[in-house]
Design a protein around this motif. Sequence first.
Motif, mmCIF file in Angstrom:
data_model
loop_
_atom_site.group_PDB
_atom_site.id
_atom_site.type_symbol
_atom_site.label_atom_id
_atom_site.label_comp_id
_atom_site.label_asym_id
_atom_site.label_seq_id
_atom_site.Cartn_x
_atom_site.Cartn_y
_atom_site.Cartn_z
ATOM 1 N N GLU A 1 72.949 -11.910 12.819
ATOM 2 C CA GLU A 1 71.489 -11.943 12.900
ATOM 3 C C GLU A 1 70.999 -10.821 13.815
ATOM 4 O OE1 GLU A 1 69.851 -16.042 13.492
ATOM 5 O OE2 GLU A 1 71.986 -16.592 13.352
ATOM 6 N N PRO A 2 69.729 -10.434 13.648
ATOM 7 C CA PRO A 2 69.170 -9.416 14.545
ATOM 8 C C PRO A 2 68.959 -9.971 15.948
ATOM 9 C CG PRO A 2 67.468 -10.263 13.086
ATOM 10 C CD PRO A 2 68.772 -10.895 12.655
ATOM 11 N N ASP A 3 68.624 -9.091 16.883
ATOM 12 C CA ASP A 3 68.340 -9.458 18.266
ATOM 13 C C ASP A 3 66.885 -9.932 18.337
ATOM 14 O OD1 ASP A 3 67.735 -9.582 20.980
ATOM 15 O OD2 ASP A 3 68.915 -7.799 21.452
ATOM 16 N N TYR A 4 66.680 -11.234 18.125
ATOM 17 C CA TYR A 4 65.326 -11.789 18.073
ATOM 18 C C TYR A 4 64.557 -11.544 19.364
ATOM 19 C CZ TYR A 4 67.100 -14.336 13.998
ATOM 20 O OH TYR A 4 67.659 -14.669 12.799
ATOM 21 N N ALA A 5 65.187 -11.751 20.504
ATOM 22 C CA ALA A 5 64.492 -11.604 21.786
ATOM 23 C C ALA A 5 63.948 -10.193 21.942
ATOM 24 C CB ALA A 5 65.423 -11.952 22.943
ATOM 25 N N VAL A 32 71.282 -4.009 11.736
ATOM 26 C CA VAL A 32 72.272 -4.995 12.145
ATOM 27 C C VAL A 32 73.597 -4.514 11.563
ATOM 28 C CG1 VAL A 32 72.928 -7.428 12.156
ATOM 29 C CG2 VAL A 32 70.500 -6.779 12.156
ATOM 30 N N THR A 33 74.390 -3.874 12.401
ATOM 31 C CA THR A 33 75.571 -3.172 11.899
ATOM 32 C C THR A 33 76.602 -4.110 11.281
ATOM 33 O OG1 THR A 33 76.499 -3.120 14.118
ATOM 34 C CG2 THR A 33 75.303 -1.156 13.368
ATOM 35 N N GLU A 34 76.698 -5.341 11.756
ATOM 36 C CA GLU A 34 77.533 -6.348 11.096
ATOM 37 C C GLU A 34 76.589 -7.174 10.228
ATOM 38 O OE1 GLU A 34 79.743 -8.716 9.265
ATOM 39 O OE2 GLU A 34 80.853 -7.283 10.503
ATOM 40 N N ILE A 35 76.643 -6.944 8.932
ATOM 41 C CA ILE A 35 75.693 -7.545 7.991
ATOM 42 C C ILE A 35 75.668 -9.068 8.093
ATOM 43 C CG2 ILE A 35 75.242 -7.886 5.517
ATOM 44 C CD1 ILE A 35 76.014 -4.934 5.118
#
Length: 162
Positions: free
Chosen positions: A150-154, A144-147
Amino acid sequence: MKVTRHGNEMDTVGEAPKVGDIFPTVIAYDEDDQAVTLPKNTGKKLLLSVVPSINTRVCSIETKRFNMEADNFKEVEFITVSDDSKEDQKNWCAAEGVTNLQLLHADKGDFAEITGLDVPEFGHMARMVFILDETGRVVYEELVTEISSEPDYAKLLNELKK
């Protein structure tokens, strides 16, 4: 690797494992300070979420989401690693009712260096999610490059369904 925090660019020390790599052997610690070797050889897939600090809004949201999703994936082990103290993690789990995943604390130096997630300028690890197959091979990874995002859950949950 380049990451940002609120738009400020920083570098990690090293490179994280990529899809196709065997995940390196690392040690994290449970709430009793017992060493847990990762990846575990449980014959299950592993979703390994690395977060900077469980006591921040985004890390808390992410970990609660994975705790909830664990009910839908009985064949997958869910582990979150942060560099918080065991006391902070225990208190957070009790306050948030998190029981479906294992929360481990890392010796930031060793774990972060081996996985390539150490961000010295930030003082924490970068946010990253890995999915490992039953043999410990990385089948999905998302830095996740911007700390503070959130991550891409889907996308990662679709990978778990495969």
